[in-house]
Design a protein around this motif. Sequence first.
Motif, PDB file in Angstrom:
ATOM      1  N   LEU A  27       3.415   3.938  45.713  1.00  0.00           N
ATOM      2  CA  LEU A  27       2.688   4.060  44.446  1.00  0.00           C
ATOM      3  C   LEU A  27       2.553   2.720  43.727  1.00  0.00           C
ATOM      4  O   LEU A  27       2.257   2.670  42.534  1.00  0.00           O
ATOM      5  CB  LEU A  27       3.380   5.086  43.542  1.00  0.00           C
ATOM      6  N   GLN A  28       2.731   1.640  44.444  1.00  0.00           N
ATOM      7  CA  GLN A  28       2.607   0.300  43.856  1.00  0.00           C
ATOM      8  C   GLN A  28       1.295   0.121  43.093  1.00  0.00           C
ATOM      9  O   GLN A  28       1.289  -0.507  42.035  1.00  0.00           O
ATOM     10  CB  GLN A  28       2.779  -0.758  44.954  1.00  0.00           C
ATOM     11  N   PRO A  29       0.177   0.679  43.553  1.00  0.00           N
ATOM     12  CA  PRO A  29      -1.052   0.507  42.771  1.00  0.00           C
ATOM     13  C   PRO A  29      -0.949   1.057  41.343  1.00  0.00           C
ATOM     14  O   PRO A  29      -1.646   0.574  40.450  1.00  0.00           O
ATOM     15  CB  PRO A  29      -2.107   1.255  43.590  1.00  0.00           C
ATOM     16  N   LEU A  30      -0.082   2.043  41.110  1.00  0.00           N
ATOM     17  CA  LEU A  30       0.068   2.570  39.741  1.00  0.00           C
ATOM     18  C   LEU A  30       0.692   1.531  38.819  1.00  0.00           C
ATOM     19  O   LEU A  30       0.136   1.209  37.768  1.00  0.00           O
ATOM     20  CB  LEU A  30       0.928   3.839  39.733  1.00  0.00           C
ATOM     21  N   TRP A  31       1.872   1.028  39.183  1.00  0.00           N
ATOM     22  CA  TRP A  31       2.517   0.081  38.263  1.00  0.00           C
ATOM     23  C   TRP A  31       1.828  -1.275  38.261  1.00  0.00           C
ATOM     24  O   TRP A  31       1.809  -1.965  37.248  1.00  0.00           O
ATOM     25  CB  TRP A  31       4.024  -0.023  38.470  1.00  0.00           C
ATOM     26  N   ARG A  82      -3.606   2.864  53.069  1.00  0.00           N
ATOM     27  CA  ARG A  82      -2.506   2.167  53.764  1.00  0.00           C
ATOM     28  C   ARG A  82      -1.168   2.459  53.074  1.00  0.00           C
ATOM     29  O   ARG A  82      -0.130   2.533  53.725  1.00  0.00           O
ATOM     30  CB  ARG A  82      -2.728   0.655  53.797  1.00  0.00           C
ATOM     31  N   GLN A  83      -1.191   2.666  51.764  1.00  0.00           N
ATOM     32  CA  GLN A  83       0.047   3.028  51.063  1.00  0.00           C
ATOM     33  C   GLN A  83       0.529   4.409  51.516  1.00  0.00           C
ATOM     34  O   GLN A  83       1.725   4.624  51.708  1.00  0.00           O
ATOM     35  CB  GLN A  83      -0.159   2.992  49.544  1.00  0.00           C
ATOM     36  N   VAL A  84      -0.393   5.331  51.702  1.00  0.00           N
ATOM     37  CA  VAL A  84      -0.031   6.662  52.205  1.00  0.00           C
ATOM     38  C   VAL A  84       0.472   6.531  53.649  1.00  0.00           C
ATOM     39  O   VAL A  84       1.476   7.148  54.022  1.00  0.00           O
ATOM     40  CB  VAL A  84      -1.226   7.630  52.104  1.00  0.00           C
ATOM     41  N   ASP A  85      -0.199   5.701  54.461  1.00  0.00           N
ATOM     42  CA  ASP A  85       0.247   5.474  55.842  1.00  0.00           C
ATOM     43  C   ASP A  85       1.662   4.915  55.876  1.00  0.00           C
ATOM     44  O   ASP A  85       2.459   5.263  56.754  1.00  0.00           O
ATOM     45  CB  ASP A  85      -0.690   4.499  56.560  1.00  0.00           C
ATOM     46  N   ARG A  86       1.980   4.054  54.937  1.00  0.00           N
ATOM     47  CA  ARG A  86       3.314   3.459  54.864  1.00  0.00           C
ATOM     48  C   ARG A  86       4.363   4.572  54.750  1.00  0.00           C
ATOM     49  O   ARG A  86       5.368   4.565  55.449  1.00  0.00           O
ATOM     50  CB  ARG A  86       3.386   2.530  53.644  1.00  0.00           C
ATOM     51  N   GLN A  87       4.118   5.543  53.886  1.00  0.00           N
ATOM     52  CA  GLN A  87       5.092   6.618  53.730  1.00  0.00           C
ATOM     53  C   GLN A  87       5.108   7.528  54.956  1.00  0.00           C
ATOM     54  O   GLN A  87       6.160   8.008  55.364  1.00  0.00           O
ATOM     55  CB  GLN A  87       4.842   7.435  52.466  1.00  0.00           C
ATOM     56  N   THR A  88       3.963   7.759  55.561  1.00  0.00           N
ATOM     57  CA  THR A  88       3.912   8.581  56.775  1.00  0.00           C
ATOM     58  C   THR A  88       4.736   7.937  57.881  1.00  0.00           C
ATOM     59  O   THR A  88       5.497   8.623  58.585  1.00  0.00           O
ATOM     60  CB  THR A  88       2.452   8.778  57.225  1.00  0.00           C
ATOM     61  N   THR A 105      -5.470   8.262  39.930  1.00  0.00           N
ATOM     62  CA  THR A 105      -5.061   9.663  39.848  1.00  0.00           C
ATOM     63  C   THR A 105      -5.941  10.521  40.754  1.00  0.00           C
ATOM     64  O   THR A 105      -5.437  11.392  41.471  1.00  0.00           O
ATOM     65  CB  THR A 105      -5.130  10.153  38.389  1.00  0.00           C
ATOM     66  N   ASP A 106      -7.240  10.274  40.734  1.00  0.00           N
ATOM     67  CA  ASP A 106      -8.163  11.026  41.589  1.00  0.00           C
ATOM     68  C   ASP A 106      -7.821  10.849  43.072  1.00  0.00           C
ATOM     69  O   ASP A 106      -8.009  11.772  43.868  1.00  0.00           O
ATOM     70  CB  ASP A 106      -9.614  10.594  41.353  1.00  0.00           C
ATOM     71  N   PHE A 107      -7.320   9.688  43.439  1.00  0.00           N
ATOM     72  CA  PHE A 107      -6.935   9.459  44.830  1.00  0.00           C
ATOM     73  C   PHE A 107      -5.578  10.097  45.146  1.00  0.00           C
ATOM     74  O   PHE A 107      -5.435  10.820  46.137  1.00  0.00           O
ATOM     75  CB  PHE A 107      -6.881   7.957  45.150  1.00  0.00           C
ATOM     76  N   TYR A 108      -4.566   9.817  44.325  1.00  0.00           N
ATOM     77  CA  TYR A 108      -3.198  10.217  44.651  1.00  0.00           C
ATOM     78  C   TYR A 108      -2.889  11.695  44.392  1.00  0.00           C
ATOM     79  O   TYR A 108      -2.107  12.299  45.121  1.00  0.00           O
ATOM     80  CB  TYR A 108      -2.190   9.369  43.869  1.00  0.00           C
ATOM     81  N   ARG A 109      -3.450  12.272  43.358  1.00  0.00           N
ATOM     82  CA  ARG A 109      -3.068  13.642  42.983  1.00  0.00           C
ATOM     83  C   ARG A 109      -3.270  14.644  44.120  1.00  0.00           C
ATOM     84  O   ARG A 109      -2.377  15.452  44.417  1.00  0.00           O
ATOM     85  CB  ARG A 109      -3.788  14.087  41.720  1.00  0.00           C
ATOM     86  N   PRO A 110      -4.420  14.637  44.806  1.00  0.00           N
ATOM     87  CA  PRO A 110      -4.566  15.573  45.937  1.00  0.00           C
ATOM     88  C   PRO A 110      -3.541  15.335  47.053  1.00  0.00           C
ATOM     89  O   PRO A 110      -3.134  16.279  47.731  1.00  0.00           O
ATOM     90  CB  PRO A 110      -5.990  15.313  46.444  1.00  0.00           C
TER      91      PRO A 110
END
Length: 180
Positions: free
Chosen positions: A44-48, A19-25, A64-69
């Motif tokens: 990237l809220q889940p990071l901080w 859903r965070q990726v969808d937000r940016q899309t 990282t495994d989710f976001y890096r790709p």
Amino acid sequence: MPHLFTRPDDAPPHWYLERQVDRQTLARDASTTFPLVVLDGDPLQPLWYGWTYPEHDRWLDDLTDFYRPKFASGTLVFPDAYLVLTTTEETLKQRRAADKTRPRRNFERHLRLLLTQPRYFEQLARLLPGRVRLMDAASVDGTIAELDAWLPRLREGTDDALAVFDQIVEWLRTHPAPHV
């Protein structure tokens, strides 16, 4: 259409991250029509948030495994600008007392973000010069005036998003979150 963050009962493990990726899309799509698109949140809220409240030892590896790709493929990029509104604990407590419209669950727990969130975004500002602004939100008029001065100077981001992502992950890995 369901609300972006209405979690289904049978949600898969990465549902919230997707859903965070969808937000940016959604923001990227809207930017083809509108000159300014504002997200009330950070993809990237889940990071901080994870740095502040780690749930397990592998929290950063899992994120990282989710976001890096996503960064490697260009699906996810850093926004052109981050505006982080800050204020004091006292001001937040006054606002909470005055606002009876929301329950503000976990309010006391989330006060810890006053220590961690600015540190994270200060580091991100070093990696994305001119694109991150921490702004005291004590006064509405002052915030609007500062925004009016800052927004016209913004330029579209041209960073190597994957390299910036890797650098912020390394910083999170080597800098423990401050504790209350």
